[in-house]
Design a protein around this motif. Structure first.
Motif, PDB file in Angstrom:
ATOM      1  N   GLY A  30       0.842  -1.194   0.000  1.00  0.00           N
ATOM      2  CA  GLY A  30       0.000   0.000   0.000  1.00  0.00           C
ATOM      3  C   GLY A  30       0.874   1.240   0.000  1.00  0.00           C
ATOM      4  O   GLY A  30       2.113   1.150  -0.047  1.00  0.00           O
ATOM      5  N   GLY A  31       0.220   2.395   0.049  1.00  0.00           N
ATOM      6  CA  GLY A  31       1.012   3.617   0.075  1.00  0.00           C
ATOM      7  C   GLY A  31       0.140   4.849   0.163  1.00  0.00           C
ATOM      8  O   GLY A  31      -1.055   4.788  -0.140  1.00  0.00           O
ATOM      9  N   PRO A  32       0.735   5.975   0.586  1.00  0.00           N
ATOM     10  CA  PRO A  32      -0.046   7.184   0.820  1.00  0.00           C
ATOM     11  C   PRO A  32      -0.441   7.939  -0.456  1.00  0.00           C
ATOM     12  O   PRO A  32      -1.355   8.754  -0.437  1.00  0.00           O
TER      13      PRO A  32
ATOM     14  N   ILE B 252      -1.611  -4.979  -3.079  1.00  0.00           N
ATOM     15  CA  ILE B 252      -2.365  -4.682  -1.854  1.00  0.00           C
ATOM     16  C   ILE B 252      -2.653  -3.179  -1.811  1.00  0.00           C
ATOM     17  O   ILE B 252      -1.725  -2.375  -1.835  1.00  0.00           O
ATOM     18  N   CYS B 253      -3.923  -2.811  -1.750  1.00  0.00           N
ATOM     19  CA  CYS B 253      -4.344  -1.427  -1.594  1.00  0.00           C
ATOM     20  C   CYS B 253      -3.751  -0.541  -2.703  1.00  0.00           C
ATOM     21  O   CYS B 253      -4.121  -0.698  -3.855  1.00  0.00           O
ATOM     22  N   TYR B 254      -2.812   0.349  -2.382  1.00  0.00           N
ATOM     23  CA  TYR B 254      -2.192   1.134  -3.455  1.00  0.00           C
ATOM     24  C   TYR B 254      -1.639   0.184  -4.516  1.00  0.00           C
ATOM     25  O   TYR B 254      -1.705   0.476  -5.719  1.00  0.00           O
TER      26      TYR B 254
ATOM     27  N   SER C  64      -8.111   0.749   4.464  1.00  0.00           N
ATOM     28  CA  SER C  64      -7.616   2.086   4.730  1.00  0.00           C
ATOM     29  C   SER C  64      -7.343   2.755   3.387  1.00  0.00           C
ATOM     30  O   SER C  64      -6.234   2.773   2.908  1.00  0.00           O
ATOM     31  N   HIS C  65      -8.423   3.222   2.761  1.00  0.00           N
ATOM     32  CA  HIS C  65      -8.219   3.814   1.426  1.00  0.00           C
ATOM     33  C   HIS C  65      -9.278   4.860   1.124  1.00  0.00           C
ATOM     34  O   HIS C  65     -10.358   4.874   1.721  1.00  0.00           O
ATOM     35  N   GLY C  66      -8.931   5.743   0.183  1.00  0.00           N
ATOM     36  CA  GLY C  66      -9.875   6.730  -0.300  1.00  0.00           C
ATOM     37  C   GLY C  66     -10.184   6.481  -1.768  1.00  0.00           C
ATOM     38  O   GLY C  66     -11.314   6.640  -2.217  1.00  0.00           O
TER      39      GLY C  66
HETATM   40  N1  LIG Z   1      -3.491   2.249   2.142  1.00  0.00           N
HETATM   41  C1  LIG Z   1      -3.304   2.527   0.848  1.00  0.00           C
HETATM   42  O1  LIG Z   1      -2.536   1.889   0.163  1.00  0.00           O
HETATM   43  C2  LIG Z   1      -4.046   3.725   0.327  1.00  0.00           C
HETATM   44  C3  LIG Z   1      -3.947   3.866  -1.156  1.00  0.00           C
HETATM   45  C4  LIG Z   1      -4.428   5.225  -1.647  1.00  0.00           C
HETATM   46  N2  LIG Z   1      -3.582   6.249  -1.108  1.00  0.00           N
HETATM   47  C5  LIG Z   1      -5.886   5.432  -1.222  1.00  0.00           C
HETATM   48  O2  LIG Z   1      -6.182   6.295  -0.445  1.00  0.00           O
HETATM   49  O3  LIG Z   1      -6.768   4.733  -1.702  1.00  0.00           O
END
Ligand SMILES: NC(=O)CC[C@H](N)C(=O)O
Ligand SMILES: Nc1ncnc2c1ncn2[C@@H]1O[C@H](COP(=O)(O)OP(=O)(O)OP(=O)(O)O)[C@@H](O)[C@H]1O
Ligand SMILES: O=c1[nH]c(=O)c2[nH+]cn([C@@H]3O[C@H](COP(=O)(O)O)[C@@H](O)[C@H]3O)c2[nH]1
Ligand SMILES: [Mg+2]
Length: 517
Positions: free
Chosen positions: A55-57, A82-84, A134-136
């Protein structure tokens, strides 16, 4: 080093990337984390069986946001995003991601739609499972070849797969404990999808490291700062197994040790191992230079400098040494190259001997730099270290100096040693030592009024601290039962002259830190 089957984890800066590595290692498979910028070079070197994208911000909808190297797609490797990681995978393979209006943070429920190799033996179609989100942003159009295998209320593409190419991606975080089945999904990816063998064992690691240390050191001499802590003890025993008496250990008693610690460490070590160990009593030096120092950073820097002085002197005394052994662990290595790094502030200057090698012109021997703390403990057991070393709570290099806010005196050190010993004794008696990650007493520079035996007292306050943690980076205070705290407080006040009040620290990290200075 023999070639292990491995997994490459590409880091996009998630706070929990290290947990992905832990889960893969727990599945018995070697892995490394590399930031996305250098992932291509790492890939060429490692030749992994599969890749996990963290993931990542960032948001893939922003210009210049990070991407996975094209090479991993060209090489047709199994990939798990995963996520990002899901989002960039979708984007890079021709799908679409939108900045969402449906943010999901924390617990969410997933509805399994289809069977996949990722869910094999874990989740059946038609069932619901708790996961942590945890994502937007979210994926809004699938790349060709993909299908939806699970949905959540706010993420219609919560899990997607292209089984023919061995591509899998999830919007939730399988690496955290709040996704109860997450570890099994990661196991399925590394074993069933990537086909990696479970050959990452501490006994294999031990043999490989011994060969590696011998190759590096040759006939040279090595000195190793031995604190009695897990990391330096395991490093010392491993290096000794490799090169025997070319190794000299140096234990520095700076006068800031806990009750009986210096003798215990030295006796235990000498009793179990035939490793040359120099016991330096440097308490006059350290306590002398610390007299009148109250600022936490000045304390830490003074102690760091004195450690260097002592090591320099001891290295000379054995006729010089070309190598310095350190118990650097994998989290230290990752942090120093972390993608999220940026211009981060110094919270505290952790004492370590990092500055030593340059000043002393020595090369580093770091046999633990690929391991996590729990793996170091497993290696310690493999090497036959007694539990008294392997199971020890971490103890900071600056010792009790950072547990006495304000000026350090011998008298305060004596008071704190007694209180700390009673507290740890109660913790052991209650069977809590191995559950708690770290526990200690702090002597506050505050005096309060009390009444004992009808007389007035005006004495110090002692604070008790106990935390649970995985790696010390984040921590929670331990929720003792009040009877326990009452018992410990009563004993400390009754048995330690100089303390008439005890308080319990209920701060987690962040916002607090574990130590008080
Ligand atoms: N936790 C994440 O990897 C978040 C991914 C991306 N920044 C989002 O908000 O969806
Ligand atoms: N009193 C000491 N004498 C000699 N070396 C020390 C002393 N205290 C710390 N060191 C050195 O500094 C390093 C860093 O200390 P640190 O506390 O992080 O590790 P540790 O003591 O080996 O393990 P743990 O984290 O479990 O306490 C140690 O590995 C050791 O080499
Ligand atoms: O070797 C060390 N040298 C140091 O200078 C030092 N400062 C803190 N610690 C230990 O690191 C962990 C995290 O501590 P903090 O939350 O207080 O930063 C906790 O386990 C602390 O005990 C140190 N260890
Ligand atoms: Mg230590």
């Amino acid at each position: 080093m023999t070639q292990h089957d491995s997994i490459l984890i590409i880091d996009f800066g998630s706070q929990v990337t290290q947990l992905i590595a832990r889960r893969v290692r727990e599945a018995g498979v070697y892995c490394e984390i590399h930031p996305f910028q250098s992932a291509e070079a790492a890939y060429r070197k490692m030749k992994p069986k599969g890749v996990i994208l963290s993931g990542g911000p960032a948001s893939v909808t922003e210009d210049f946001s990070p991407r996975a190297p094209q090479l991993i797609f060209d090489e047709k490797l199994p990939i798990f995003g995963i996520c990002y990681g899901e989002q960039t995978m979708a984007e890079q393979l021709g799908g679409k991601v939108e900045a969402g209006h449906h943010r999901e943070f924390g617990r969410a429920f997933l509805e399994v739609q289809k069977p996949t190799k990722l869910f094999d033996g874990v989740w059946e179609p038609g069932t619901r499972h708790q996961v942590w989100m945890s994502h937007g942003d979210r994926v809004t159009r699938l790349p060709e070849g993909f299908e939806v295998v699970a949905t959540s209320d706010n993420a219609p593409y919560a899990a997607i797969a292209d089984e023919s190419r061995n591509y899998y991606a999830v919007q939730f975080h399988p690496e955290v404990v709040h996704t109860p089945d997450g570890a099994k999904l990661i196991q399925n990816f590394v074993h069933k999808i990537a086909g990696a063998k479970s050959d990452w064992t501490m006994s294999a690691y031990r043999q490989e490291m011994i060969a590696k240390i011998r190759a590096q050191v040759g006939r040279g001499k090595v000195i190793c700062g031995l604190s009695g802590g897990v990391d330096s003890s395991v490093a010392a025993v491993l290096i000794h197994e490799a090169i025997g008496d070319q190794l000299t250990c140096v234990f520095v008693d700076h006068g800031l040790m806990r009750q009986n610690e210096a003798t215990e460490v030295v006796d235990l070590f000498r009793g179990h191992y035939n490793i040359p160990l120099v016991h330096v009593d440097a308490s006059d030096l350290f306590l002398g230079q610390l007299a009148g120092v109250t600022d936490p950073e000045t304390k830490r820097k003074t102690i760091g400098r004195l450690f260097i002085e002592v090591f320099e002197k001891e290295a000379k005394a054995i006729g010089g040494a070309e190598f310095l052994a350190q118990g650097t662990l994998y989290p230290d290595v990752i942090e120093s190259v972390s993608f999220t790094g940026g211009p981060s502030v110094t919270i505290k200057s952790h004492h370590n001997v990092g500055g030593l090698p340059e000043r002393m012109n020595m090369k580093l021997v770091e046999p633990l730099r690929e391991l996590f703390k729990d793996e170091v403990r497993a290696l310690g057991r493999e090497l036959g270290l007694p539990d008294s070393f392997v199971g020890r709570h971490p103890f900071p290099g600056p010792g009790l100096a950072i547990r006495i806010p304000g000026e350090i005196t011998r008298e305060k050190l004596d008071i704190l040693r007694k209180a700390d010993a009673i507290y740890l004794d109660e913790i052991r008696k209650a069977g809590l030592y191995d559950i708690i990650w770290q526990a200690f007493a702090v002597l506050l520079p505050v005096r309060t009024v009390g009444v004992m035996g009808d007389g007035r007292t005006y004495d110090h306050v002692c604070a008790l601290r106990a935390v649970t943690s995985v790696d010390g980076m984040t921590a929670d205070f331990y929720p003792f039962d009040m009877n326990f705290l009452g018992r410990a407080a009563t004993r400390i006040i009754n048995e330690v002259r100089g303390i008439n009040r005890v308080v319990y620290d209920v701060t987690s990290k962040p916002p607090g830190t574990i130590e008080w200075e």
